[in-house]
Design an enzyme around this catalytic site. Sequence first.
Site, short mmCIF file in Angstrom:
data_model
loop_
_atom_site.label_atom_id
_atom_site.label_comp_id
_atom_site.label_asym_id
_atom_site.label_seq_id
_atom_site.Cartn_x
_atom_site.Cartn_y
_atom_site.Cartn_z
N GLU A 14 77.01 43.19 32.00
CA GLU A 14 75.65 43.64 31.60
C GLU A 14 74.90 42.32 31.57
O GLU A 14 75.70 41.68 31.04
CB GLU A 14 75.57 44.18 29.93
CG GLU A 14 74.88 43.25 28.89
CD GLU A 14 75.80 43.51 27.66
OE1 GLU A 14 75.72 44.20 27.21
OE2 GLU A 14 75.37 42.14 26.91
N TYR A 54 50.89 32.52 16.74
CA TYR A 54 50.14 31.19 17.60
C TYR A 54 48.40 30.45 17.93
O TYR A 54 48.17 31.18 17.06
CB TYR A 54 49.69 32.53 19.30
CG TYR A 54 50.45 33.02 20.14
CD1 TYR A 54 51.49 32.33 21.04
CD2 TYR A 54 51.61 34.09 19.63
CE1 TYR A 54 52.65 32.83 21.25
CE2 TYR A 54 53.20 34.40 20.22
CZ TYR A 54 53.02 34.02 20.94
OH TYR A 54 54.27 34.60 21.72
N HIS A 89 69.95 50.17 27.64
CA HIS A 89 70.38 50.00 26.18
C HIS A 89 68.94 50.56 25.46
O HIS A 89 67.98 50.48 25.94
CB HIS A 89 69.98 48.42 25.78
CG HIS A 89 71.71 47.78 25.85
ND1 HIS A 89 72.00 46.98 25.24
CD2 HIS A 89 72.41 48.44 27.01
CE1 HIS A 89 73.29 46.75 25.72
NE2 HIS A 89 73.50 47.08 26.49
N ARG A 119 71.69 50.63 16.99
CA ARG A 119 70.62 49.62 16.25
C ARG A 119 69.91 49.28 16.61
O ARG A 119 67.98 49.73 16.49
CB ARG A 119 71.37 50.16 14.58
CG ARG A 119 70.53 50.33 13.69
CD ARG A 119 70.71 49.88 12.22
NE ARG A 119 71.19 48.50 12.65
CZ ARG A 119 71.55 47.55 11.47
NH1 ARG A 119 71.70 48.27 10.27
NH2 ARG A 119 71.91 45.83 11.53
N ASP A 121 69.58 44.68 16.15
CA ASP A 121 69.85 43.57 14.39
C ASP A 121 68.45 43.48 14.27
O ASP A 121 67.20 43.62 14.37
CB ASP A 121 69.38 42.68 15.35
CG ASP A 121 70.73 42.31 16.17
OD1 ASP A 121 72.32 42.62 15.01
OD2 ASP A 121 71.14 41.21 16.76
N ALA A 136 72.34 54.53 13.96
CA ALA A 136 71.80 54.33 15.91
C ALA A 136 73.08 56.12 16.04
O ALA A 136 71.65 57.02 16.82
CB ALA A 136 73.29 54.11 16.00
N HIS A 172 81.88 45.53 12.57
CA HIS A 172 80.25 45.11 12.14
C HIS A 172 80.46 44.25 11.05
O HIS A 172 80.76 45.11 10.03
CB HIS A 172 79.79 46.40 11.43
CG HIS A 172 77.88 46.33 12.10
ND1 HIS A 172 77.13 45.92 11.27
CD2 HIS A 172 77.07 46.29 13.07
CE1 HIS A 172 76.07 45.06 12.09
NE2 HIS A 172 76.17 45.31 12.84
N LYS A 294 75.37 34.39 33.50
CA LYS A 294 76.14 33.09 34.17
C LYS A 294 76.63 33.96 34.66
O LYS A 294 78.20 34.92 34.62
CB LYS A 294 76.51 32.46 33.36
CG LYS A 294 75.28 31.57 32.25
CD LYS A 294 76.03 30.95 31.07
CE LYS A 294 75.42 30.32 30.37
NZ LYS A 294 75.78 29.24 29.24
#
Length: 305
Positions: A14, A54, A89, A119, A121, A136, A172, A294
């Site tokens: 991923e 902003y 995703h 779904r 966050d 979802a 979850h 990474k």
Amino acid sequence: MKISKIKDFFVSVEVIPPLRGHSIDEIYKVVDKIAPFNPAFISVTKHPAELEYYEVDGRILKLPKVRRPGTMGIVAALKMRYDIDVVPHLTCIGNSKFELEELLIDLDFIGIDNVFVVRGDKKRNVIKKDGQYEYAYQLVEQIFNMNKGKYLYQNAKKTDFCIGVAGYPEKHFESPNMTEDIKYLKRKIEAGAKFVITQMFFDEKKYIDFVERLKKENITIPIIPGIKPITSYKSAKKLPGTFFIDIPEKLLEDLREAKTEKEEFFVGIRHTIKMIEKLREYGIPGIHIFTMSKPDPVLEILKNI
């Protein structure tokens, strides 16, 4: 290639889009190093717009901004550059069902075979859209219907997406207990999901117990373990608060006792490799490694497995 139909053990990864205004070269630098190991697929995370403040011409404006935009552009670019299956995703939060239908049409046009539904966050400053799904399974149902030629307000060309969803070996954080959490997962599968990628975990027993519970519910689709290499004591302390997972006491102790950053790195890598070996003995379909942009920890794992 449908992920649900892969027969041999596989490795997938991923990646996350770069921050707004940064270059896609950040992604290429990661994938260039991983591509020689022939990953079965690369998934690309999606991030909703958030309201941020902003100062413009002396005024304070509250504007919508996606911190990591470009998911669909990255999907197309990776598919063209590496000839590897790419899995976008798709998030309920931050997208209306109408926008999602248009997005799925675009993905069908460029030959995407698999999608991963979450779904998203529920952050306080994320912009909610009219026609946004709360769960979802609702988006899974929409995609499953498109596969049958049933669009939101018309019948049209059948798509052929293989749908993946998230699973949680440690439940979850919003679920009151594991039994309730598995009910939600089962609902997503009944709606049309064909494979599961789990949240990260650091004890193989968590995954094994999870899968055994799913078997009792007659859930037999591939449950792909999500793997996140821990490479520092600092990250090991931080992860539970972000992802609501446990860190084994022995791993935390070994990381704490490491004398240098390099020692910490290899403590985490050895733990991950050992965990993967035990999972393979159990009989997993493959592993999905969260790179977090990474590549070095991922490369070290791939070299050893």
